[in-house]
Design an enzyme around this catalytic site. Structure first.
Site, PDB file in Angstrom:
ATOM      1  CB  SER A 138      -0.902   0.017   1.242  1.00  0.00           C
ATOM      2  OG  SER A 138      -1.508   1.283   1.386  1.00  0.00           O
ATOM      3  CG  HIS A 139       0.423   4.799  -2.401  1.00  0.00           C
ATOM      4  ND1 HIS A 139       0.190   3.717  -3.206  1.00  0.00           N
ATOM      5  CD2 HIS A 139       0.899   5.779  -3.216  1.00  0.00           C
ATOM      6  CE1 HIS A 139       0.482   4.046  -4.465  1.00  0.00           C
ATOM      7  NE2 HIS A 139       0.914   5.281  -4.485  1.00  0.00           N
TER       8      HIS A 139
END
Lengths: 194, 138
Positions: free
Chosen positions: B15-16
């Site tokens: 994920s970011h």
């Protein structure tokens, strides 16, 4: 490569400003971090051939940028470097063919087409114009970047804005223009290798 | 295809955001029940804790969960997708049998962890995660 890094350094704030309008305001700082890592690596372990310079630089960008421009520019440089192979020196023609392979790899990775308001809108015309001269390539990249202003972004974070992305110059196309301008300046100073 | 029964497909969640990757990993292993055998690793954000994607963290997480049966990588958006694709194109950055799974991040993670824990091979894990796209919510 050093000229490209210096150019990214100078223009980082402008890239981030462009990105803050339609993206997440990190394009300039991301590229700055990536190119700083590139310069450091090239200084510590200088590669022997132009191709190796590009593949090493691309590897660093993929590792350190942190945003989508990392894998995209990283792929551009790595594929271009691989296409150049082991040659100790490179003609403008060979560089153009290799850059074509690099830009095609970027298009494949990002799944973008011309007119989607991405870096390809600067990279494609630049590689075409490279048949004429480095200066013409840089000019074509700048014009390509400016031509993204009226376009609706169809890739990346800006695409979430839909029609509201119209009227903004694409940050990735802008940084691509910077890189080709740096290439043209370096090529004017000597041979075609970066 | 491959997938010896003695080992499990590893799952990497990219994920970011570090907290998002960690939380989805906890959610997926929690919802999978007490029988989570598949190794799961989170690779969220940048090494300094910022938002973004780190090739280094992804490669590290993939090595951590690799048991020889393949590694399924689930990603959220943008640079997470492109970074994993670029690493796969490099050839030698990720363990053999690593694949990017086209799936919704949260729902796909649950499906992947549950399926991998049955000893399914990486194709079955990828298919189960991808099927999560079909669960409509309206």
């Amino acid at each position: 490569m050093t000229a490209a890094a210096a150019s990214v350094d100078r223009e980082a704030a402008r890239l981030t400003d462009l990105d803050s309008a339609i993206g997440d305001a990190d394009h300039g700082s991301n590229l700055q971090r990536g190119f700083a890592a590139v310069v450091k690596t090239l200084e510590t372990e200088p590669p022997q051939t132009p191709g190796a310079v590009l593949t090493t630089a691309g590897r660093q960008l993929i590792s350190t940028v942190g945003g989508a421009s990392g894998p995209l520019y990283g792929t551009l440089l790595r594929r271009t470097g691989k296409a150049l192979g082991e040659a100790g020196s490179v003609t403008a023609d060979e560089l153009r063919t290799a850059l074509r392979a690099g830009v095609d790899a970027v298009a494949q990775l990002g799944g973008a087409a011309p007119g989607d308001a991405t870096m390809l809108d600067a990279l494609n015309p630049a590689v075409e114009a490279l048949a004429t001269s480095f200066a013409a390539a840089a000019e074509a990249a700048v014009q390509g970047a400016e031509a993204t202003v009226p376009l609706q972004a169809r890739k990346g974070r800006a695409s979430y804005l839909g029609e509201r992305s119209i009227g903004h110059q694409d940050p990735g196309a802008t940084s691509s223009a910077l890189l080709f301008t740096a290439l043209a300046q370096t090529a004017d100073d000597g041979e075609g290798a970066k | 295809m491959s997938g010896p029964d003695t080992s499990y497909v590893g799952i990497v969640l990219v994920s970011h955001s570090g907290p998002v990757a960690e939380s989805v990993a906890r959610l997926a292993t929690g919802l999978a029940g007490g029988d989570v055998k598949a190794p799961v690793a989170a690779a969220g954000g940048t090494p300094d804790g910022g938002l973004g994607t780190s090739a280094e963290l992804i490669a590290e997480a993939a090595r951590e969960v690799d048991r020889g049966a393949g590694v399924a990588v689930l990603v959220d958006l943008g640079s997470a997708v492109l970074t994993v694709k670029a690493l796969l194109a490099e050839g030698d950055e990720l363990p053999e049998g690593t694949r990017l799974v086209d799936a919704p991040f949260v729902e796909g993670a649950v499906a992947a962890v549950v399926t991998a824990s049955t000893g399914a091979d990486v194709d079955a894990v990828a298919a189960a995660a991808g099927e999560a796209y079909a669960y409509r919510k309206d």
